[in-house]
Design an enzyme around this catalytic site. Structure first.
Site, PDB file in Angstrom:
ATOM      1  CG  ASN A 115      -6.672  -3.547   8.743  1.00 12.23           C
ATOM      2  OD1 ASN A 115      -6.849  -3.207   9.907  1.00 12.23           O
ATOM      3  ND2 ASN A 115      -6.034  -4.677   8.419  1.00 12.23           N
ATOM      4  CE1 TYR A 159       0.613   1.689  14.431  1.00  8.32           C
ATOM      5  CE2 TYR A 159       0.114   2.264  16.706  1.00  8.32           C
ATOM      6  CZ  TYR A 159      -0.214   1.601  15.535  1.00  8.32           C
ATOM      7  OH  TYR A 159      -1.370   0.850  15.471  1.00  8.32           O
ATOM      8  CB  ALA A 160       1.466   8.022  18.563  1.00  8.72           C
ATOM      9  CB  ALA A 161       3.019  11.047  14.439  1.00 10.11           C
ATOM     10  CB  SER A 162       1.518   6.968  11.274  1.00  7.44           C
ATOM     11  OG  SER A 162       1.210   5.819  12.076  1.00  7.44           O
ATOM     12  CE  LYS A 163      -2.296   2.761  12.684  1.00  6.93           C
ATOM     13  NZ  LYS A 163      -3.043   2.172  11.554  1.00  6.93           N
ATOM     14  CB  VAL A 217      -0.990   0.058   1.193  1.00  7.96           C
ATOM     15  CG1 VAL A 217      -1.944  -1.122   1.190  1.00  7.96           C
ATOM     16  CG2 VAL A 217      -0.254   0.159   2.530  1.00  7.96           C
ATOM     17  CB  SER A 275      -4.125   3.145  16.649  1.00  2.88           C
ATOM     18  OG  SER A 275      -3.642   2.758  17.930  1.00  2.88           O
TER      19      SER A 275
END
Ligand SMILES: NC(=O)c1ccc[n+]([C@@H]2O[C@H](COP(=O)([O-])OP(=O)(O)OC[C@H]3O[C@@H](n4cnc5c(N)ncnc54)[C@H](O)[C@@H]3O)[C@@H](O)[C@H]2O)c1
Length: 259
Positions: free
Chosen positions: A89, A155-159, A63, A141
């Site tokens: 997802n 990861y938190a920033a991407s979500k 993706v 998330s």
């Protein structure tokens, strides 16, 4: 059946939440395009669905690559003549302390979780606009809401980006009869979760069973999610029952985060 005859594209479908949602959507009558970078597991997923009487094809694709996103949507149109549902997802992460995050980790996580999610939405919407409507469900998330127990800050920033993009897309696509929502899973028992626990266990010398107990602590309902808990919400958001819901990011986490 709530998704009878709908054509649904599911990314990250080989494992975890994607796998459980594929099974759940197939049981509701959807015809599926399953996308993942793990080709062998995809074949197993297709066989699993067919064994239950469902309809699915598998497509190995990444993706984070726009040309491969093009192939994903083209596969749905070629096989089923349309694309009604995108379950957006696919996601990656690993446990990493704030001060240890480097550019490579940031770029990898964002290329899949944020860039991939955006361009999958955009390309799917192009086909949905042409056919008069559709529905998009993103996997964000509770990390994107600032949950402190997350795997890492990149990861938190991407979500957080997924939650913001969900609202932007809902604004832009509402006039085309396309709903866009996100699910914010809390701690969910999947390979991704298991890998994170194993890494922590090895690094910090804490037994795996103790870490599993720790994960459930602080959850008002007292248990972590099974992947099927997320699949239930994905089916609902993709179904006609949710036709007047858009731009929402909904926590499924046993009450761990309440904002
Ligand atoms: N498990 C959790 O606790 C949890 C919590 C919150 C959010 N999430 C999110 O849920 C989603 C699914 O996670 P999961 O727990 O089922 O993880 P998982 O690792 O079990 O499954 C993710 C799938 O995505 C695939 N994938 C990875 N990169 C890809 C790419 N570039 N292109 C296509 N496919 C790719 C993997 O091969 C894998 O099959 C992710 O977006 C994740 O961030 C998970």
């Amino acid at each position: 059946m709530r998704l009878a005859e709908k054509a649904a594209l599911i990314t990250g479908a080989a494992a975890g939440i994607g796998r459980a949602t594929a099974m759940a959507m197939a049981r509701e009558g959807a015809r599926l395009v399953l996308v993942d970078i793990q080709a062998e597991k995809l074949d197993a997923r297709v066989r699993e669905i067919e064994a239950e009487g469902g309809t699915a094809i598998g497509l190995k694709a990444d993706v984070s690559d726009l040309a491969q996103i093009e192939r994903m949507v083209a596969a749905s149109v070629a096989e089923y003549g349309r694309l009604d549902i995108l379950f957006n997802n696919a996601g990656v992460t690993r446990r990493c302390a704030f001060m240890d995050i480097d550019e490579a980790l940031w770029d990898h996580v964002h290329s899949v979780n944020a860039k991939g999610a955006f361009f999958c939405m955009k390309r799917a919407a192009e086909t949905m606009i042409a056919q008069g409507g559709g529905t998009i469900v993103n996997t964000a998330s509770i990390a994107g809401r600032g949950f402190p127990g997350t795997s890492n800050a990149a990861y938190a920033a991407s979500k957080g980006a997924v939650i913001a993009m969900t609202m932007q897309a809902a604004h832009a696509l509402g006039k085309h009869n396309i709903t866009v929502n996100a699910i914010c899973p809390g701690v969910t028992r999947t390979e991704l979760f298991q890998n994170i626990l194993e890494m922590r266990s090895e690094k910090d010398g804490i037994p795996l069973a103790e870490l599993e107990q720790q994960a459930a602590r602080g959850i008002p309902l007292g248990r972590v999610n099974e992947a099927a808990d997320i699949a239930e919400m994905a089916v609902f958001l993709a179904s006609p029952a949710a036709r007047n819901i858009t731009g929402q990011s909904i926590n499924v986490d046993g009450g761990l985060v309440m904002v």
